[in-house]
Design a protein around this motif. Sequence first.
Motif, mmCIF file in Angstrom:
data_model
loop_
_atom_site.group_PDB
_atom_site.id
_atom_site.type_symbol
_atom_site.label_atom_id
_atom_site.label_comp_id
_atom_site.label_asym_id
_atom_site.label_seq_id
_atom_site.Cartn_x
_atom_site.Cartn_y
_atom_site.Cartn_z
ATOM 1 N N TYR A 149 0.834 -1.209 0.000
ATOM 2 C CA TYR A 149 0.000 0.000 0.000
ATOM 3 C C TYR A 149 0.869 1.260 0.000
ATOM 4 C CZ TYR A 149 -2.871 3.746 1.965
ATOM 5 O OH TYR A 149 -3.489 4.940 2.194
ATOM 6 N N GLU A 375 -8.383 4.678 5.558
ATOM 7 C CA GLU A 375 -9.118 4.321 4.336
ATOM 8 C C GLU A 375 -9.901 3.021 4.513
ATOM 9 O OE1 GLU A 375 -7.460 4.829 0.434
ATOM 10 O OE2 GLU A 375 -5.732 5.914 1.232
ATOM 11 N N GLU A 379 -14.037 2.274 4.364
ATOM 12 C CA GLU A 379 -14.668 1.224 3.553
ATOM 13 C C GLU A 379 -15.505 0.289 4.428
ATOM 14 O OE1 GLU A 379 -14.912 0.875 0.409
ATOM 15 O OE2 GLU A 379 -13.567 2.509 -0.153
ATOM 16 N N VAL A 442 -8.922 -0.680 -1.254
ATOM 17 C CA VAL A 442 -7.909 0.355 -1.003
ATOM 18 C C VAL A 442 -6.620 0.067 -1.777
ATOM 19 C CG1 VAL A 442 -6.466 1.427 0.776
ATOM 20 C CG2 VAL A 442 -8.871 0.925 1.253
ATOM 21 N N SER A 444 -6.153 -1.732 -4.448
ATOM 22 C CA SER A 444 -6.255 -1.853 -5.904
ATOM 23 C C SER A 444 -6.409 -0.512 -6.615
ATOM 24 C CB SER A 444 -7.437 -2.766 -6.271
ATOM 25 O OG SER A 444 -8.661 -2.186 -5.854
ATOM 26 N N LYS A 445 -6.459 0.565 -5.855
ATOM 27 C CA LYS A 445 -6.620 1.878 -6.491
ATOM 28 C C LYS A 445 -5.455 2.146 -7.453
ATOM 29 C CE LYS A 445 -9.226 4.229 -2.832
ATOM 30 N NZ LYS A 445 -9.179 5.292 -1.798
ATOM 31 N N ASP A 446 -5.798 2.632 -8.636
ATOM 32 C CA ASP A 446 -4.801 3.042 -9.631
ATOM 33 C C ASP A 446 -3.874 1.896 -10.020
ATOM 34 O OD1 ASP A 446 -5.825 5.674 -9.403
ATOM 35 O OD2 ASP A 446 -4.526 6.023 -7.674
ATOM 36 N N ARG A 475 -17.431 -1.983 -7.673
ATOM 37 C CA ARG A 475 -16.453 -0.914 -7.770
ATOM 38 C C ARG A 475 -15.059 -1.462 -8.076
ATOM 39 N NH1 ARG A 475 -15.505 2.824 -2.697
ATOM 40 N NH2 ARG A 475 -13.319 2.245 -2.774
ATOM 41 N N ASN A 479 -11.850 -1.556 -12.311
ATOM 42 C CA ASN A 479 -10.422 -1.564 -12.650
ATOM 43 C C ASN A 479 -9.954 -2.892 -13.220
ATOM 44 O OD1 ASN A 479 -10.009 1.066 -11.732
ATOM 45 N ND2 ASN A 479 -9.588 0.390 -9.639
#
Length: 550
Positions: A149, A375, A379, A442, A444-446, A475, A479
Amino acid sequence: MIESISIRNLGVIAQAELSLAPGFNALTGETGAGKTMVLSALNLLLGGRADTAVIRAGEDSLSVSGTWVIRNPLLKEELENLGAQLDGGELIITRTVNSDGRSRAILGGTPVPISTLSELAERLVAVHGQSDQQRLRSVSAQRDALDDYGKLNAHLDAYRQAHTTYQELQARYERMKSASGQDRARVEELTALLSTFERLSPVKGEIAELGHQIERLSNVDNLRIAASTAHEAISPEDSVGALQALGIARKSLDSTSDPKLQEIASQLSDLTSLARDISVELSSYLLDLEIDPQQLEANLERRAELVAFERRNGELDAFIDGVPKLQAELLDLDSSDEQLEKLEVQLEASLSQLAAAAKSLSEARREAAQRLGHEVTTELAELAMVGSRLVVQVTDLGEFEASGSDRVEFMLAAFDGANLRPISKAASGGELSRIMLALELVLSKDKTLPTMIFDEVDAGVGGQTASELGRRLARVATNTQVLVITHLAQVAAFASNQIRVLKNTQGSITHSSVLPLSGEERVRELARMLSGAPDSDVAIAHAKELLASS
């Protein structure tokens, strides 16, 4: 992304074709219908152990085939290097298992070892199930999740390099400090040997050269007589010798005009020059023989020393080549106070660098831990765990391990006012599933992720929580491709593609089929999942409401 999976003779599935779409795919069906066989098929395609017990009864073999769409250029290059053929970016993997236990894997048309599939697995699919929940209970897995992370690779690399250097120096220091009696004996032996070598300072080929000199000096009288006799014969002081005779012969022919005699005269001229040169060389040789008479004795003594050294230590030229290695060995074994002091200074400097790298890593982890905890807590509130709070604790271990000097542990306060406890003790199976999903959201963002498969992520979940779970899975699917095996209609309703595994029994024969659902068929499946009655008007109305709100 997985485009399709083909299954033949696997468990209760005789023949099935499973087509997956981008985004959120939900796999549903009654308990025992064969949903887990899809996971078994994927496990085989990713190099999992082949168990002949899953071959359909009455059949000799099973086969599974999967088609992936590969977009990652680095993965494409790796696959091509393995001999795989990609048709328009499509990769086909096939695995067969025979009843005798033999198994075969084909990657893009090329037979490969099963281990090759295992090595590629993480780049193709990420499976999250009960085993992953158990893994999340491990503090090492929690530390890895935090480092991932926080994007702490640079800090980790710097620390690991410093840790390796320190360990190597420390091991060398301890070995030198506690040198055995054998080591000390070897030090004494090498010191004496190299001291003798330094005193002698031999050069390559010296023994042979001394032999030539000794032979010459030992025969000096005979050599002088031979050289003098030859010199006297060529150019005597008081009579006509070979040189003078050649000169007379040449002059007698110079006065003639006969071509043949002129040719002979030219040859005699060459012989005269050669005889003159030989006479000069003989004179020089005789002068060189006038050497210090003690030289022979000195050469004899020198050769005797070198021969004795060679007899004890092997061929002299080879020994000279090996001296640098012996010197390095002596330096490594020599545990003198001076050497230990030098190493202590290096060790202290290395420890200082290690401590600095550990401090930098710890500070980065603590900063990332605060952000990750906040974060994930946000969630969790959306997953019907309002009041739950995740805290990522980073504490000092008091020692330097391979991964740093920190203990990283995920702590959970299950409700407002509750004490923080390790998630392995504070979270139930269903809560752990949601924590894992929150972490995935959290982390897996970007990121471009492989296909993610969630099995039993809805364990212990129901009602509004299930709807929030479905919404969050959708959500994640924005991605990457997501496949969820679920028994909850509230989760399946959010899927962009729903597939049903249906079990049919005819007499003593049971088989399962895989059916894509749409329209009324999907509504009826959701109704069945809600109430167990696919024809219930109330359940159908509820199913339609779920689809409309998803």
